[in-house]
Design a protein around this motif. Structure first.
Motif, mmCIF file in Angstrom:
data_model
loop_
_atom_site.group_PDB
_atom_site.id
_atom_site.type_symbol
_atom_site.label_atom_id
_atom_site.label_comp_id
_atom_site.label_asym_id
_atom_site.label_seq_id
_atom_site.Cartn_x
_atom_site.Cartn_y
_atom_site.Cartn_z
ATOM 1 N N VAL A 1 0.833 -1.191 0.000
ATOM 2 C CA VAL A 1 0.000 0.000 0.000
ATOM 3 C C VAL A 1 0.875 1.251 0.000
ATOM 4 O O VAL A 1 0.549 2.258 -0.624
ATOM 5 C CB VAL A 1 -0.942 -0.013 1.221
ATOM 6 N N ASP A 2 2.018 1.171 0.694
ATOM 7 C CA ASP A 2 2.923 2.319 0.759
ATOM 8 C C ASP A 2 3.639 2.568 -0.567
ATOM 9 O O ASP A 2 4.346 3.558 -0.695
ATOM 10 C CB ASP A 2 3.974 2.104 1.855
ATOM 11 N N ILE B 1 -3.720 4.890 -2.340
ATOM 12 C CA ILE B 1 -4.564 4.719 -1.166
ATOM 13 C C ILE B 1 -3.655 4.607 0.043
ATOM 14 O O ILE B 1 -2.472 4.320 -0.096
ATOM 15 C CB ILE B 1 -5.359 3.402 -1.267
ATOM 16 N N SER C 1 6.690 5.552 2.784
ATOM 17 C CA SER C 1 6.044 5.644 1.469
ATOM 18 C C SER C 1 6.620 6.807 0.657
ATOM 19 O O SER C 1 6.780 6.692 -0.553
ATOM 20 C CB SER C 1 4.539 5.811 1.643
ATOM 21 N N ARG D 1 1.163 7.089 9.423
ATOM 22 C CA ARG D 1 1.696 6.585 8.169
ATOM 23 C C ARG D 1 0.716 6.858 7.025
ATOM 24 O O ARG D 1 1.108 7.150 5.909
ATOM 25 C CB ARG D 1 1.951 5.093 8.323
ATOM 26 N N ARG E 1 0.701 10.404 3.671
ATOM 27 C CA ARG E 1 0.596 10.071 2.265
ATOM 28 C C ARG E 1 -0.150 11.088 1.410
ATOM 29 O O ARG E 1 0.041 11.132 0.211
ATOM 30 C CB ARG E 1 -0.142 8.732 2.123
#
Lengths: 298, 276, 356
Positions: free
Chosen positions: A192-193, C77, C99, C146, C150
């Protein structure tokens, strides 16, 4: 009642502890004693000579040659094993058709004693009729048979490759154990990251596998350093001591040439090296356990 | 799912060189074991041969005294396993269930003996057996194998024992069982698989051991299989390779089958902490 | 931000179908909660939106794009996992910035964003620690952080509060809701806890056995549940159900129970005469009836919760729960009479379970 409770577990470990201390402890002390004495071929101790045996060892070019080859043997076999085993473990940890068969085949060399493996390879590598020559000639890779074990450099290389082959199953097993303990949700979170498969390997698999890789290194170093049968059965350290490593040289000194004092000295030196590796291993294991314990406290 | 098929093909392509190299000696062993003697040394060397000579096995059995070596190997492997287990089970139970003074030191000692290889101590071990008057006696192997195996068996057993919930024994105590009773009725039955697996690995270790057997055993009547087969090869001008390979087939294939069947337990045991 | 459209989505494991053609529209900026008992397929559906599960049939669209065959990393997402799924070997800072690092953003930007998120979630003192050193609630915040870092188009939450203790769960519930009010990020939130669903959602999707039972705003679902399942699932203590036959008598109507008890119900109901029905009434809508009125009941168990008294009585052969604000001194075995406003009663068809 309380003192009884403390006593019971001690009583339970004691018999095994005594046997291990006796069988392992006595030889260590005896070797230490012998290494400082002049010894006859037949094992009679003829009085202390200080460090004469050690001096003799250190002035022996065959010792230094064996030591050098031991280093080459250990480093090559361990590195080769690790480099091959990690991708194999990652593959075997994934789901694919025939995984069960693949696992069984990869683990097979572990099931067979090194002696038998070495005997079979010695025949397979036979310069005249060996089936490795047959295979390579059938495939047209070469036209003349090769004497694989007649020349030290080539023989040693072949022995190292067999050493790698037989170390892969154990190492892969450690890695599989490690991989199965990795948190699956970290992989999902990383997907997902935005992680690619390579990112996952680099940032998750590799760092989390580090303790297992460390342990695989130390254990393999210890096993390979101590491994006698492959070289002993295939070339007995020959030709002209060209494939001797410390263990084969030690064995020859002790049981062929009857140089017991010198052999004891080499044993002790090796014991010291081994002890060093072992301490590294114990520290690694204990550190790992402490980390896990700290994690479980939460 | 086609993507799984594609993945499988890629994986097998990657594994295939190793698979070939692993299976190669097995092929060599089998093909040589059933080959007529006069087709061993032909030029150019070749895989093919004229007929399956199953008699090689019977000949080999008689000529190389295989039966006796087989018995010796069984004797040493079984007895050393029994001895190691009898001493390991209580120790592993104590490790997994009780706190006791010196537990940390004991665990360190186990880790260190696990690392100790007989080869480094082989001269000292030989002198020990001389002192005990046991050189040439198979029981010298039983003692040393058991001693060197124990670290491994205790580790394996305690990692399995720790997975057997303590509650079960506690429930038995509350139900009125004595400690001994709960041990026998509750704990041991649950631990049987773990003990069986550990026993088999200890057996295989003994079955495959070479250096000590080569050192301690003097008479060919007392050789274990690895030494006996080695003696067919070492220092001989004329090696009867078809007999040697027939011997290795008989000595390795049964063990390989049992091991293949059990290897997943070993992986599990390691994951549980035999290595960690 | 983006909308999420789920069109006739199915999921099969071999021959087992766990999701049967589900369709849900999540509007831009909306907070939608998928709620249902365990095994109802809500988590599977969420993981399909995330791309962690393959889609056996139908389409999922994020924005205007079908994402069925798009890898999770390209869906833009963010997800908060039930067990947080923090990377155990990375510091809190690295966990939150991972990320962005993968997207090769400059160090300064990563630092800025992580700091901003850490500030919102009160995580600043912990950034150099490892996840193992944090408490459950702190780890939960990191998992949220986290996601925050994003700027993702959609947030997915997979039972994020289920591993927290009861008190902390209430606190975090409020925090997540406040956060959504502030950021307005389209969110899909999965939970088995109907209180979480009621309190947090703009709209609730009640799921059962791989199907959607009802979709709507929380109070809409609470006040007019479409069927027995939704009626029983939402609300705590849950709605009381009493079986009987619908009867019209003059201007009024009632439900006649098997033991002869008569329950007054509204005459405006669409039920037909003699229809087998289930009458549903919420515990807080029951009240003590005056002398000679109401339906007879026998007190069984009295449970004071402090704020309320929860009373369990036997009524028409069923165990029925009533909640009172007042501290009546009830005693087990006491005979009482209960009444209700007629419009607070729900009628369901006994065989289909549908609202009448």
């Amino acid at each position: 009642m309380k003192s009884l409770n403390g006593f019971k577990p001690l009583a339970m470990i004691l018999p095994g502890l005594l046997l291990a201390m006796f069988i392992i402890g006595y030889p260590v002390l005896d070797l230490a004693n012998t290494s400082l004495q002049e010894v006859s071929r037949f094992g009679q101790l003829r009085g202390f000579t200080g460090f004469d045996n050690f001096a003799e060892v250190f002035s022996d070019p065959l010792f230094w040659g064996s030591l050098k080859r031991t280093a080459i043997w250990t480093v090559t076999v361990v590195l080769g094993t690790l480099v091959i085993s990690l991708p194999i473990a990652i593959i075997l940890n994934d789901d694919f058709y025939g995984r069960g068969v693949a696992r069984v085949i990869i683990m097979l060399p572990w099931a067979i004693s090194l002696t038998m493996t070495a005997v079979v390879w010695r025949w397979a590598l036979n310069g005249r009729a060996g089936l490795l020559n047959a295979t390579l000639m059938d495939m047209g890779i070469m036209t003349e048979p090769i004497e694989w074990l007649a020349e030290a450099q080539l023989a040693f290389t072949v022995e190292m490759m067999i050493g790698i082959l037989v170390s892969i199953p154990f190492t892969t097993t450690i890695f599989l154990g490690g991989l199965s303990s990795l948190p699956q949700d970290s992989y999902e979170a990383s997907m997902v990251d935005g992680a690619t498969r390579w990112d996952q390997f680099r940032y998750i698999t590799l760092p989390l596998m580090k303790p297992f890789i460390n342990i695989a290194i130390v254990l393999n170093v210890i096993y390979v350093f101590n491994s006698l049968p492959i070289i002993w059965v295939m070339t007995e350290g020959g030709p002209a001591n060209g494939t001797d490593i410390l263990v084969t040289y030690l064995y020859k000194l002790a049981f062929r040439f009857g140089q017991l004092g010198k052999a004891s000295a080499i044993s002790l030196i090796m014991f010291g090296v081994l002890l060093l590796f072992t301490v590294i291993y114990v520290v690694l294991v204990m550190r790992d356990e402490k980390d896990t314990a700290a994690g479980e406290d939460e | 799912m086609p993507s799984k098929l594609k993945k499988s093909l890629i994986y097998w392509a990657f594994l295939s060189p190793l698979v070939v190299v692993i299976l190669f000696p097995f092929a060599v062993m089998l093909v040589t074991a059933v080959r007529p003697r006069d087709e061993l040394f032909v030029y150019p060397p070749r895989w093919g041969f004229s007929e399956f000579r199953w008699d090689n096995f019977a000949e080999m059995w008689v000529k190389t005294n295989f039966g006796e070596a087989l018995f010796n190997s069984l004797y040493v492997s079984v007895l050393s396993t029994v001895l190691a287990l009898v001493l390991s089970i209580p120790a592993a139970y104590a490790l997994s269930r009780y706190p006791f003074p010196g537990k940390g030191a004991y665990r360190t000692f186990l880790l260190m003996t696990q690392m100790m290889s007989p080869i480094v101590l082989v001269l000292g071990l030989f002198r020990l057996m001389v002192a005990l008057g046991m050189v040439g006696n198979l029981n010298s192997l039983v003692l040393t194998y058991a001693a060197f195996n124990m670290a491994f068996t205790i580790w394996m057993l305690q990692s399995y024992f720790s997975t057997i919930p303590r509650d079960l024994e506690e429930a038995a105590w509350i139900d009125g069982a004595s400690h001994l009773n709960s041990l026998i009725r509750i704990f041991l039955p649950l631990a049987v698989p773990a003990m069986a697996v550990t026993a088999i690995f200890s057996f295989i270790n003994g079955w495959n051991e070479f250096v000590l057997a080569l050192t301690m055993i003097r008479s060919s009547d007392d050789f274990t299989l690895p030494v006996q087969i080695y003696s067919q090869v070492a220092g001989r001008y004329q090696v009867e390779w078809h007999h040697v390979m027939a011997g290795t087939v008989l000595a390795t294939v049964p063990v390989a089958i049992v091991f293949s069947w059990l290897q997943k337990y070993l992986i599990r045991g390691m994951a549980l902490g035999a290595v960690k | 931000m983006a909308s999420v459209k789920i069109r006739n989505v199915e999921k099969n494991y071999g021959s087992l179908r766990v999701i049967h053609g589900v369709s849900i529209d999540v509007e831009d900026h909306e907070f939608v909660v998928l709620v249902g008992p365990s095994g109802c397929g809500k988590s599977t559906l969420l993981r399909m939106i995330a791309g962690l599960e393959t889609i056996s049939g139908g389409d999922i669209m994020i924005g205007d794009k079908v994402v069925n065959d798009i890898a999770p990393r390209d869906r833009d997402i963010a997800m908060v996992f039930q067990n947080y799924a923090l990377y155990p070997h990375m510091s809190i800072f690295d966990n939150m910035g991972f990320s962005l690092k993968l997207r090769k953003r400059p160090r300064s930007e990563i630092e800025e964003k992580v700091m901003e998120a850490a500030d919102i979630l009160n995580l600043k003192p912990y950034l150099e620690r490892s996840p193992g050193q944090l408490s459950g609630g702190q780890r939960q915040r990191v998992a949220m952080g986290r996601a925050l870092v994003r700027d993702a188009r959609v947030f997915l939450f997979d039972e994020p509060l289920s591993n927290l203790d009861a008190k902390l769960r209430v606190v975090m519930r409020t925090e997540i809701k406040a956060l959504h009010q502030r950021l307005q990020t389209t969110s899909v939130y999965v939970t088995h806890d109907q209180i979480e669903a009621m309190t947090m959602a703009d709209r609730i999707v009640v799921m059962n056995a791989g199907r959607v039972e009802q979709v709507g705003a929380p109070l809409e679902l609470y006040d007019s549940p479409a069927n027995l399942f939704v009626a029983g699932f939402l609300g705590s203590p849950s709605m009381n159900f009493i079986k009987g036959r619908f009867r019209r008598a003059g201007d009024g109507a009632h439900v006649l129970c098997d033991d002869g008890t008569v329950l007054p119900v509204p005459a405006t109901s669409g039920a037909t005469d003699d229809q087998q029905v289930v009458a549903g009434i919420r515990p807080e809508h029951l009240r003590l009836a005056g002398e000679g009125a109401g339906v007879a009941a026998t007190v069984d168990v009295v449970e004071p919760t402090g704020a309320n008294i929860e009373l369990f009585v036997e009524l028409a052969g069923e165990r029925v729960c009533a909640v009172f604000r007042e501290r009546h001194p009830f005693r087990p075995g006491e005979k009482i009479a209960l009444g209700w406003e007629l419009d607070k009663i729900h009628l369901f068809d006994a065989s289909s379970g549908h609202r009448i």
